[in-house]
Each structure stands twice: as C-alpha cells, then as structure tokens.
Design an enzyme around this catalytic site. Structure first.
Site, PDB file in Angstrom:
ATOM      1  N   ASN A  69     -18.329 -20.228 -24.208  1.00 31.13           N
ATOM      2  CA  ASN A  69     -18.366 -20.206 -25.670  1.00 31.13           C
ATOM      3  C   ASN A  69     -19.795 -20.108 -26.201  1.00 31.13           C
ATOM      4  O   ASN A  69     -20.766 -20.118 -25.446  1.00 31.13           O
ATOM      5  CB  ASN A  69     -17.661 -21.460 -26.205  1.00 31.13           C
ATOM      6  CG  ASN A  69     -16.210 -21.165 -26.523  1.00 31.13           C
ATOM      7  OD1 ASN A  69     -15.919 -20.387 -27.422  1.00 31.13           O
ATOM      8  ND2 ASN A  69     -15.309 -21.778 -25.771  1.00 31.13           N
ATOM      9  N   HIS A  99     -38.044 -32.737 -13.691  1.00 29.44           N
ATOM     10  CA  HIS A  99     -39.483 -32.839 -13.446  1.00 29.44           C
ATOM     11  C   HIS A  99     -39.689 -34.081 -12.571  1.00 29.44           C
ATOM     12  O   HIS A  99     -39.097 -35.140 -12.840  1.00 29.44           O
ATOM     13  CB  HIS A  99     -40.249 -32.996 -14.761  1.00 29.44           C
ATOM     14  CG  HIS A  99     -40.127 -31.789 -15.644  1.00 29.44           C
ATOM     15  ND1 HIS A  99     -40.863 -30.643 -15.431  1.00 29.44           N
ATOM     16  CD2 HIS A  99     -39.334 -31.536 -16.706  1.00 29.44           C
ATOM     17  CE1 HIS A  99     -40.534 -29.745 -16.332  1.00 29.44           C
ATOM     18  NE2 HIS A  99     -39.606 -30.257 -17.126  1.00 29.44           N
ATOM     19  N   THR A 149     -23.653 -37.422 -15.133  1.00 33.95           N
ATOM     20  CA  THR A 149     -24.755 -37.765 -14.229  1.00 33.95           C
ATOM     21  C   THR A 149     -24.299 -37.827 -12.770  1.00 33.95           C
ATOM     22  O   THR A 149     -25.144 -37.822 -11.876  1.00 33.95           O
ATOM     23  CB  THR A 149     -25.350 -39.135 -14.604  1.00 33.95           C
ATOM     24  OG1 THR A 149     -24.311 -40.110 -14.517  1.00 33.95           O
ATOM     25  CG2 THR A 149     -25.921 -39.133 -16.020  1.00 33.95           C
ATOM     26  N   LYS A 150     -22.972 -37.961 -12.562  1.00 36.67           N
ATOM     27  CA  LYS A 150     -22.440 -38.090 -11.189  1.00 36.67           C
ATOM     28  C   LYS A 150     -21.290 -37.102 -11.003  1.00 36.67           C
ATOM     29  O   LYS A 150     -20.655 -36.695 -11.986  1.00 36.67           O
ATOM     30  CB  LYS A 150     -21.918 -39.508 -10.970  1.00 36.67           C
ATOM     31  CG  LYS A 150     -23.001 -40.565 -10.999  1.00 36.67           C
ATOM     32  CD  LYS A 150     -22.424 -41.910 -10.563  1.00 36.67           C
ATOM     33  CE  LYS A 150     -23.521 -42.929 -10.300  1.00 36.67           C
ATOM     34  NZ  LYS A 150     -24.287 -43.275 -11.503  1.00 36.67           N
ATOM     35  N   ARG A 164     -17.824 -41.383 -17.756  1.00 35.89           N
ATOM     36  CA  ARG A 164     -16.967 -42.228 -16.911  1.00 35.89           C
ATOM     37  C   ARG A 164     -15.563 -41.643 -16.916  1.00 35.89           C
ATOM     38  O   ARG A 164     -15.154 -41.011 -17.895  1.00 35.89           O
ATOM     39  CB  ARG A 164     -16.877 -43.660 -17.456  1.00 35.89           C
ATOM     40  CG  ARG A 164     -18.211 -44.307 -17.727  1.00 35.89           C
ATOM     41  CD  ARG A 164     -18.767 -44.964 -16.472  1.00 35.89           C
ATOM     42  NE  ARG A 164     -19.949 -45.726 -16.769  1.00 35.89           N
ATOM     43  CZ  ARG A 164     -21.046 -45.759 -16.026  1.00 35.89           C
ATOM     44  NH1 ARG A 164     -21.124 -45.046 -14.910  1.00 35.89           N
ATOM     45  NH2 ARG A 164     -22.072 -46.495 -16.369  1.00 35.89           N
ATOM     46  N   LYS A 167      -9.199 -40.679 -17.475  1.00 39.37           N
ATOM     47  CA  LYS A 167      -7.828 -40.521 -16.984  1.00 39.37           C
ATOM     48  C   LYS A 167      -7.766 -39.397 -15.951  1.00 39.37           C
ATOM     49  O   LYS A 167      -8.725 -38.642 -15.786  1.00 39.37           O
ATOM     50  CB  LYS A 167      -6.848 -40.235 -18.127  1.00 39.37           C
ATOM     51  CG  LYS A 167      -7.185 -39.009 -18.971  1.00 39.37           C
ATOM     52  CD  LYS A 167      -6.017 -38.587 -19.863  1.00 39.37           C
ATOM     53  CE  LYS A 167      -6.048 -39.213 -21.233  1.00 39.37           C
ATOM     54  NZ  LYS A 167      -5.086 -38.608 -22.168  1.00 39.37           N
TER      55      LYS A 167
HETATM   56  C1  COA Z   1     -11.191 -34.760 -23.005  1.00 37.32           C
HETATM   57  C2  COA Z   1     -10.076 -34.455 -23.978  1.00 37.32           C
HETATM   58  C3  COA Z   1      -9.402 -33.123 -23.597  1.00 37.32           C
HETATM   59  C4  COA Z   1      -9.076 -35.599 -23.830  1.00 37.32           C
HETATM   60  O1  COA Z   1      -8.021 -35.381 -24.698  1.00 37.32           O
HETATM   61  P1  COA Z   1      -6.747 -36.380 -24.644  1.00 37.32           P
HETATM   62  O2  COA Z   1      -6.102 -36.287 -23.310  1.00 37.32           O
HETATM   63  O3  COA Z   1      -5.908 -36.072 -25.823  1.00 37.32           O
HETATM   64  O4  COA Z   1      -7.458 -37.800 -24.703  1.00 37.32           O
HETATM   65  P2  COA Z   1      -7.110 -39.031 -25.635  1.00 37.32           P
HETATM   66  O5  COA Z   1      -7.312 -38.642 -27.061  1.00 37.32           O
HETATM   67  O6  COA Z   1      -5.794 -39.559 -25.197  1.00 37.32           O
HETATM   68  O7  COA Z   1      -8.274 -40.052 -25.256  1.00 37.32           O
HETATM   69  C5  COA Z   1      -8.203 -40.935 -24.169  1.00 37.32           C
HETATM   70  C6  COA Z   1      -9.368 -41.917 -24.319  1.00 37.32           C
HETATM   71  O8  COA Z   1     -10.588 -41.204 -24.122  1.00 37.32           O
HETATM   72  C7  COA Z   1     -11.427 -41.297 -25.282  1.00 37.32           C
HETATM   73  N1  COA Z   1     -12.035 -39.992 -25.504  1.00 37.32           N
HETATM   74  C8  COA Z   1     -11.422 -38.800 -25.670  1.00 37.32           C
HETATM   75  N2  COA Z   1     -12.327 -37.818 -25.843  1.00 37.32           N
HETATM   76  C9  COA Z   1     -13.528 -38.421 -25.792  1.00 37.32           C
HETATM   77  C10 COA Z   1     -14.850 -37.930 -25.918  1.00 37.32           C
HETATM   78  N3  COA Z   1     -15.077 -36.630 -26.135  1.00 37.32           N
HETATM   79  N4  COA Z   1     -15.865 -38.792 -25.786  1.00 37.32           N
HETATM   80  C11 COA Z   1     -15.635 -40.118 -25.580  1.00 37.32           C
HETATM   81  N5  COA Z   1     -14.386 -40.636 -25.448  1.00 37.32           N
HETATM   82  C12 COA Z   1     -13.372 -39.785 -25.560  1.00 37.32           C
HETATM   83  C13 COA Z   1     -10.479 -41.642 -26.425  1.00 37.32           C
HETATM   84  O9  COA Z   1     -11.160 -42.297 -27.473  1.00 37.32           O
HETATM   85  C14 COA Z   1      -9.484 -42.518 -25.728  1.00 37.32           C
HETATM   86  O10 COA Z   1     -10.030 -43.809 -25.559  1.00 37.32           O
HETATM   87  P3  COA Z   1      -9.113 -45.139 -25.694  1.00 37.32           P
HETATM   88  O11 COA Z   1      -8.122 -45.037 -24.554  1.00 37.32           O
HETATM   89  O12 COA Z   1     -10.105 -46.255 -25.552  1.00 37.32           O
HETATM   90  O13 COA Z   1      -8.466 -45.048 -27.030  1.00 37.32           O
HETATM   91  C15 COA Z   1     -10.589 -34.315 -25.443  1.00 37.32           C
HETATM   92  O14 COA Z   1     -10.836 -35.605 -25.998  1.00 37.32           O
HETATM   93  C16 COA Z   1     -11.874 -33.493 -25.547  1.00 37.32           C
HETATM   94  O15 COA Z   1     -13.000 -33.996 -25.496  1.00 37.32           O
HETATM   95  N6  COA Z   1     -11.688 -32.160 -25.711  1.00 37.32           N
HETATM   96  C17 COA Z   1     -12.778 -31.243 -25.764  1.00 37.32           C
HETATM   97  C18 COA Z   1     -12.544 -30.212 -26.892  1.00 37.32           C
HETATM   98  C19 COA Z   1     -13.609 -29.175 -26.888  1.00 37.32           C
HETATM   99  O16 COA Z   1     -14.770 -29.461 -26.696  1.00 37.32           O
HETATM  100  N7  COA Z   1     -13.228 -27.923 -27.064  1.00 37.32           N
HETATM  101  C20 COA Z   1     -14.174 -26.842 -27.020  1.00 37.32           C
HETATM  102  C21 COA Z   1     -13.474 -25.527 -26.936  1.00 37.32           C
HETATM  103  S1  COA Z   1     -13.483 -24.884 -25.269  1.00 37.32           S
END
Ligand code: COA
Length: 173
Positions: A69, A99, A149-150, A164, A167
C-alpha cells in the site's frame, strides 16, 4: 560505498522517485513492473502503490502476489525476503540494519545488518514497523501501529509497542 556504487544508488533513487507518483491501480502495476528488474528476485503480479521507497533493491526478494500500500519504506541493505501473497498496509517501515551504538560518534559507526523474512500469506497492518532480524512465520498478522522487535510464529497475530501476541489467527475445533 565506492563511487560507482554510490552513483548507481543515486540513479536508482531518481528513477524510483520519478515512478513514485503515478496514481491508481495502473500506477501500482507499472511501478511493480518497472522496479522489479532491480530486485534480487521477484514473483508475478507485484502491485506497489504510491510513494514507495526501497533502499538497496539488490537485497530485496519477493514472491508472487505482493501488495504494498501507499507510503511504505523498505530498507533492504541487510536482506529482506517476502513470501507469496503478502499484504503490506499503508506507511509500513521494514528495516534491516541498526547503527552500532557502541561506537562514537554514531555517524561513523558501522551498520549491523540483520535480515528480515516475511512468510507466505502474511498481513502487516498500517503504520507498523518491523525491526532488523525479525521473521514473520507463514500466515502471521501484525496489527496496525505495532513495532515488531521479535520473530512471530506462524498464524499468530501481534499488536502493540513492543508487539505482543494477542491471538491466534484460526480458532481450533
Ligand atoms: C490485528 C487486527 C486484524 C485484529 O482484528 P480483530 O481480530 O478484530 O481484533 P480485536 O478487535 O478482537 O482485538 C483483540 C485485542 O487486540 C487489541 N488490538 C487490536 N488491534 C490492535 C492494534 N492495532 N494495536 C493494539 N491493540 C490492538 C484490541 O484492543 C483487543 O484487546 P482486548 O482483548 O484487550 O480488548 C486489527 O486490529 C488491525 O490492526 N488491523 C489492521 C488494519 C490495517 O492496518 N489495514 C491496512 C490495510 S492493508
């Protein structure tokens, strides 16, 4: 870096900057096709959206069906390999060198290069940063804004700073 390497690198930066703003889906196809000859290895159907910067293209290898993207930056000097079907969100940085901060001044410190490997079927969310030496296992997902980082096991979703596990990707049973 010797003179001819530096000149080649400068020429590539001008070339890729000239391609950088071609808009839309056509731009993504054209950019993929015209940058690929400079990669170490490239698969089929490479889509790269606007404002992509790639440093050290000779260190970059990708499989089939890559989607990058807008506004991404890959530093491939330490070696960067992406598998098949990888999706990269907006403004992702992938970096393959540090560095060596044990030297002073930092400006003259050597680079410590460590390869990054991204497995097949991975998705890296918007604004994520992948640091040197990280491997993402097949099917791994990096949440938006994470700093990785890992290394991440296969089919595992990571989020946060530092990233971290939140899921697994597939429910069992
Ligand atoms: C990673 C991702 C796919 C997970 O979606 P999901 O399965 O619906 O996850 P959930 O909403 O059930 O979140 C699960 C837990 O992770 C946390 N979490 C989800 N995304 C997070 C993020 N980006 N940063 C920090 N924590 C995050 C939620 O707060 C939740 O925490 P909790 O259990 O303490 O409430 C989504 O959050 C994400 O980041 N998508 C990226 C979208 C993007 O960048 N698209 C670009 C186009 S390619």
């Amino acid at each position: 870096m010797d003179f001819w390497n530096a000149l080649g690198w400068e020429a590539f930066r001008w070339y890729s900057a000239a391609l950088s703003w071609i808009p839309g889906g056509i731009g993504a196809i054209v950019r993929g096709a015209l940058l690929k000859p400079f990669f170490k290895r490239a698969g089929r159907r490479t889509l790269i959206f606007e404002c992509f910067t790639l440093e050290y293209p000779g260190g970059f290898a990708c499989g089939d069906d890559l989607r990058v993207n807008r506004d991404c930056n890959f530093y491939a000097g330490g070696g960067l390999t992406l598998g098949n079907g990888v999706i990269v969100g907006q403004r992702v940085s992938i970096i393959t060198a540090n560095h060596d901060y044990s030297h002073a001044p930092l400006l003259r410190a050597p680079l410590v290069r460590k390869p990054v490997k991204i497995g097949d079927d991975c998705w890296i969310g918007a604004h994520a940063v992948i640091l040197p030496g990280v491997t993402l296992g097949k099917g791994a997902i990096v949440a938006a804004g994470a700093v990785v980082t890992k290394s991440v096991p296969a089919n595992t979703i990571v989020a946060g700073v530092p990233a971290r596990v939140i899921k697994k990707r597939f429910k069992r049973g």
